[in-house]
Scaffold this motif. Structure first.
Motif, PDB file in Angstrom:
ATOM      1  N   GLY A 249       5.916  -4.202  14.631  1.00 20.75           N
ATOM      2  CA  GLY A 249       4.867  -3.746  13.771  1.00 20.75           C
ATOM      3  C   GLY A 249       4.380  -2.790  14.188  1.00 20.75           C
ATOM      4  O   GLY A 249       4.423  -2.180  15.474  1.00 20.75           O
ATOM      5  N   GLY A 253       0.832  -5.270  15.535  1.00 19.52           N
ATOM      6  CA  GLY A 253       1.712  -6.045  14.757  1.00 19.52           C
ATOM      7  C   GLY A 253       1.732  -5.753  13.082  1.00 19.52           C
ATOM      8  O   GLY A 253       2.082  -6.724  12.393  1.00 19.52           O
ATOM      9  N   LEU A 255       2.195  -4.759   9.213  1.00 22.44           N
ATOM     10  CA  LEU A 255       3.600  -4.511   8.506  1.00 22.44           C
ATOM     11  C   LEU A 255       3.081  -3.990   7.109  1.00 22.44           C
ATOM     12  O   LEU A 255       2.121  -4.360   6.567  1.00 22.44           O
ATOM     13  N   GLU A 260       6.494  -7.174   4.789  1.00 20.84           N
ATOM     14  CA  GLU A 260       5.629  -8.420   5.043  1.00 20.84           C
ATOM     15  C   GLU A 260       6.296  -9.437   4.097  1.00 20.84           C
ATOM     16  O   GLU A 260       6.590 -10.641   4.290  1.00 20.84           O
ATOM     17  N   ARG A 275       6.763 -11.670  15.324  1.00 15.39           N
ATOM     18  CA  ARG A 275       6.119 -10.294  15.097  1.00 15.39           C
ATOM     19  C   ARG A 275       5.810  -9.695  16.503  1.00 15.39           C
ATOM     20  O   ARG A 275       4.951 -10.306  17.049  1.00 15.39           O
ATOM     21  N   SER A 291       3.334 -14.559  16.394  1.00 14.76           N
ATOM     22  CA  SER A 291       3.352 -13.473  17.225  1.00 14.76           C
ATOM     23  C   SER A 291       4.150 -13.863  18.559  1.00 14.76           C
ATOM     24  O   SER A 291       4.296 -14.756  18.922  1.00 14.76           O
TER      25      SER A 291
END
Length: 311
Positions: A249, A253, A255, A260, A275, A291
């Motif tokens: 991302g 992160g 998007l 998304e 991500r 994450s």
């Protein structure tokens, strides 16, 4: 007491050969054998060493089968009481991925030291011989353990190191935290504790590449619409393989909304999503999609491969 350092060659630029000593880019990677690399370092003569050629790849072509064979071979060497440490020569392109893989599957009480080069062995000012000598010295130093990367006089943790330059010889860094040690005139100066490794088990990596899940790496950028996501979902369904998607991302992160939405829909269909960030440093904090923390995007892909394999 163990006294032997075992060197495993896999190819890469460190074993590259070019027609001219001034050519740093038009070379063939993996052309020089590990025996020739060792013989080219006079300071290694007389050091208790053994070596073997496990592969001769340009590391851009590293594959799952070689990963599995390398992990199993290194584990066998770590189990050998005569081996003090293991050095692995590798190409720089995918080194951070292979090193992270071994960090996750091994839990070495001995050093496992990756090294590489940005210039081929035939270069007028090749950096491989010094890097190899430094790696062997680190592997011979009492008390060192864990999976490490030795490059340009710095010693990096395998779970933090990143390739940060496409050409310069100082090509690796650990953006979050810095190196764990420095090699200075053959001596090791530790700066932080050695990594422990996670010990998931090298034997759990399939030797057959088709047995690995399909994990693809996507990027967020201006205009991205997520159209690849359903295409990859259908491809994995036809192959009968589990699918994972790692997305690098923007910033923390973040998007684009269409991407998304496509990832959320895929996740609802059983696709694993992780991500990361396309930034050179820093973690991904918060958000609803899982994450990868501070892992680089390529390392996050290795992490998701392992998560799917170990289920």
């Amino acid at each position: 007491m163990p006294s032997q350092v075992f060197i495993v060659g896999t190819g890469g630029t460190i074993a590259g050969s070019a027609a001219s000593s001034t050519d740093h880019v038009g070379y063939r990677a993996g052309a020089v054998g590990i025996d020739q690399l060792v013989a080219a370092v006079p300071a290694l003569q007389g050091v208790p060493l053994a070596f073997e050629q496990l592969a001769q790849l340009d590391s851009k072509d590293m594959d799952f089968g070689t990963w599995a064979r390398l992990a199993r071979r290194v584990q066998a060497l770590l189990d050998d009481p005569a081996v003090q440490g293991v050095v692995i020569t590798h190409g720089t392109d995918t080194l951070e991925e292979t090193a992270y893989l071994l960090h996750r599957v091994l839990k070495p009480a001995k050093p496992v030291v990756f090294t590489a080069a940005m210039r081929p062995a035939t270069a007028l000012s090749a950096d491989g011989p010094q890097n190899l000598l430094d790696a062997v010295n680190v592997a011979r130093t009492p008390g060192v353990q864990g999976v490490l990367v030795v490059f340009g006089g710095a010693v990096h943790r395998a779970d933090r190191v990143r390739k940060v330059h496409s050409y310069q010889v100082q090509a690796f860094a650990s953006p979050d935290g810095g190196p764990v040690a420095l090699v200075e005139s053959g001596s090791l100066r530790a700066l932080a504790p050695w990594p422990a490794g996670d010990g998931l088990g090298a034997e759990r990596l399939p030797l057959e590449p088709a047995a690995w899940p399909r994990v693809e790496l996507l990027w967020n950028a201006a205009g991205v619409d997520g159209a690849q996501v359903p295409l990859l979902t259908e491809l994995a369904r036809r192959e009968g393989r589990r699918l994972g998607l790692v997305v690098a991302g923007t910033g923390n992160g973040t998007l684009a909304n269409p991407l998304e939405a496509a990832l959320r829909e895929a996740q609802e269909q059983g696709v694993a999503v992780l991500r990361s960030t396309r930034c050179a440093a820093g973690p991904v904090i918060g958000g609803e999609l899982p994450s990868a923390g501070a892992l680089s995007a390529p390392q996050a892909r290795v992490e998701l491969l392992l998560q799917l394999l170990m289920k």
